[in-house]
Write a protein that holds these residues in place. Structure first.
Motif, PDB file in Angstrom:
ATOM      1  N   LYS A 105       0.801  -1.226   0.000  1.00 57.96           N
ATOM      2  CA  LYS A 105       0.000   0.000   0.000  1.00 57.96           C
ATOM      3  C   LYS A 105       0.836   1.279   0.000  1.00 57.96           C
ATOM      4  O   LYS A 105       0.369   2.300  -0.452  1.00 57.96           O
ATOM      5  CB  LYS A 105      -0.938   0.014   1.200  1.00 57.96           C
ATOM      6  N   MET A 106       2.042   1.202   0.504  1.00 56.10           N
ATOM      7  CA  MET A 106       2.888   2.388   0.597  1.00 56.10           C
ATOM      8  C   MET A 106       4.180   2.216  -0.197  1.00 56.10           C
ATOM      9  O   MET A 106       5.249   2.591   0.241  1.00 56.10           O
ATOM     10  CB  MET A 106       3.211   2.710   2.064  1.00 56.10           C
ATOM     11  N   SER A 107       4.073   1.652  -1.397  1.00 55.68           N
ATOM     12  CA  SER A 107       5.231   1.495  -2.262  1.00 55.68           C
ATOM     13  C   SER A 107       4.933   2.078  -3.636  1.00 55.68           C
ATOM     14  O   SER A 107       3.808   1.997  -4.116  1.00 55.68           O
ATOM     15  CB  SER A 107       5.607   0.019  -2.422  1.00 55.68           C
ATOM     16  N   ILE A 108       5.955   2.683  -4.224  1.00 58.50           N
ATOM     17  CA  ILE A 108       5.832   3.230  -5.566  1.00 58.50           C
ATOM     18  C   ILE A 108       6.770   2.483  -6.495  1.00 58.50           C
ATOM     19  O   ILE A 108       7.802   1.965  -6.071  1.00 58.50           O
ATOM     20  CB  ILE A 108       6.156   4.744  -5.607  1.00 58.50           C
ATOM     21  N   ASN A 109       6.390   2.398  -7.731  1.00 63.98           N
ATOM     22  CA  ASN A 109       7.258   1.796  -8.742  1.00 63.98           C
ATOM     23  C   ASN A 109       8.037   2.912  -9.428  1.00 63.98           C
ATOM     24  O   ASN A 109       7.449   3.881  -9.883  1.00 63.98           O
ATOM     25  CB  ASN A 109       6.437   1.022  -9.769  1.00 63.98           C
TER      26      ASN A 109
END
Length: 184
Positions: free
Chosen positions: A179-183
């Protein structure tokens, strides 16, 4: 950092190594983030202002955007005057790296709710943020009821506030890594 914001506007190998050391990103990701940062820095000042942050559609849509933007420059007391350099930008986004730790993600999320910065989330802070999130779709007395129930359920010390430990316990089953990760 030697080459950062130099006239050729590229990061040196020394810059990349230093930035990699202080973040959860590899050098390729740092280069991509630097390009994104430069695109956001519309006036070429070497920092991103509130107006420039508002050019990020995902951020504009987030009802907590002022809190999120403020955490990029925690020393700035007036978010209207926020000015975030690339190091601050990278350091904050590092929390959202897939390699960012669950604890760092929890600390960041907690800071969003801890408006006073006193390491506690009280009912006023929780109410303010819930009001931002739901707008006019829920009546004030309903939000107050939700706040009361959340505090009642999460506050194990019965002091009327949510500590970081209580916050972590309440979110122990939430997949923050996803939920709190970006690519990048």
């Amino acid at each position: 950092m030697g080459g950062l914001f130099s006239k050729d506007d590229e990061l040196t190998q020394e810059d990349l190594e230093e930035l990699q050391e202080m973040s959860n990103f590899n050098q390729k990701q740092i280069r991509r983030l630097y390009k994104r940062f430069k695109r956001l820095d519309k006036d070429g000042s070497g920092s991103i202002t509130l107006d420039e942050f508002y050019s990020i559609p995902e951020l504009v849509m987030n009802p907590l955007n002022i809190r999120v933007i403020g955490l990029f420059d925690p020393e700035c007391e007036d978010v209207e005057k926020v000015s975030v350099n690339f190091k601050q930008f990278l350091k904050t986004l590092s929390v959202f790296s897939p390699n960012g730790s669950k604890e760092d993600k929890l600390k960041y999320a907690f800071k969003v709710y801890d408006i006073a910065g006193d390491d506690l989330i009280d009912e006023h802070e929780l109410f303010s943020l819930l009001k931002l999130m739901v707008g006019e779709s829920i009546k004030t007395h309903e939000i107050l009821y939700i706040v009361e129930k959340v505090i009642e359920e999460v506050d194990t010390t019965m002091d009327g506030c949510i500590s970081f430990k209580e916050f972590c316990n309440a979110l122990k089953d939430v997949d923050l890594e996803e939920k709190m990760s970006i690519n990048i």
